[in-house]
Design a protein around this motif. Sequence first.
Motif, short mmCIF file in Angstrom:
data_model
loop_
_atom_site.label_atom_id
_atom_site.label_comp_id
_atom_site.label_asym_id
_atom_site.label_seq_id
_atom_site.Cartn_x
_atom_site.Cartn_y
_atom_site.Cartn_z
N TRP A 37 -1.55 1.16 1.99
CA TRP A 37 -0.74 0.20 3.12
C TRP A 37 0.06 0.36 3.62
O TRP A 37 0.00 0.66 4.65
N LEU A 38 1.15 1.22 2.94
CA LEU A 38 2.69 1.47 3.52
C LEU A 38 2.50 2.72 4.41
O LEU A 38 3.29 2.92 6.23
N VAL A 39 1.51 3.98 4.00
CA VAL A 39 1.74 4.26 4.98
C VAL A 39 1.15 4.34 6.36
O VAL A 39 1.50 5.05 7.20
N THR A 40 -0.02 3.38 5.73
CA THR A 40 -1.02 3.09 7.03
C THR A 40 0.00 2.77 8.12
O THR A 40 -0.43 3.06 10.08
N THR A 41 0.75 1.73 8.23
CA THR A 41 1.16 0.58 8.50
C THR A 41 2.44 1.10 9.34
O THR A 41 2.77 1.58 10.40
#
Length: 314
Positions: A37-41
């Motif tokens: 999630w962090l990398v995507t966002t």
Amino acid sequence: MKRRTGLFLVITGAIFWGIGGTVAQKLFQQSAIDVNWLVTTRLLIAGFLLLSVQFFGKDRSQILGVWKNRRTAVELIIFGLIGMLGVQYTYMASIKHGNAAVATLLQYLAPVMIIIYLILRKHTVLNRRDLLTVLLALVGCYFLLTNGSISQLSVPTLAIGWGVLSGLSSAFYTLYAVPLLKQYDSLVIVGWSMIIGGFALSFIHPPWQIDFTSLTTESYLYLVFVILFGTMFAFWFYIESLKSLSPKETSLLGCLEPLAAVLTTVFWLKESFGFFQWGGTVCIIGMILLLALNKKSTSIASKPFKKEKPLVVS
């Protein structure tokens, strides 16, 4: 005044990169945020913002122009999926399983991996400077990962694995991007590659699939720092500094990134760092400085520190 502005920008950008990794580690520890999630966002928002800077401040025609050539479009997609996404994911995964200091230092082994690759492909020969660079990297890694003890690792195995993959991804990222950077501005290439990588990863973990109510105000502030300051502003400031500083100067001052990551990891997050690990850190930073100061190297490994449009990966 222009030179002072350039110095301020590159120093601030490098420090933002280093601290950004440490803040991401704090997020993983405190809020149990998923790496996917962090990398995507991070990629989607930072990529959009970088393209916005290009749209309002530079040649906006390049934003869509990069897609008009089929070959260039395919290269950009490959770069986004393997280069950008590979670097960002492996770097964050290494932080998640270990810490920001080790992850950043392992990622900075990319130039050594490039040297070894070029020698194996017989594109260059091993000279004394390259040999010293490789030795510094090997000694630095040994001390960093073992703290001087042969019998045990001082860093989790998963963190080491992801960190080495981060260095390999960074090496690919650096070599593969050279033709693209000769045709288009760095903001365009990096901005689109971030969006491509973030879009691809969103199929695994969509950015909207998170319990926002579980995040504290502090967590939101950390997220803003990682996305804006640790990614978007860091890259933008680094590129802008080239208007008043030479690529060599920006590369040398860029070495503040691993130093900032180590210091904030040790003194803010209170991670233990042994005597030999500090020695390993000095070896790896010395390796980076050796490459940055190299004026006559024939190795492509020195190009990330010398070309007019340097790429950054953290």
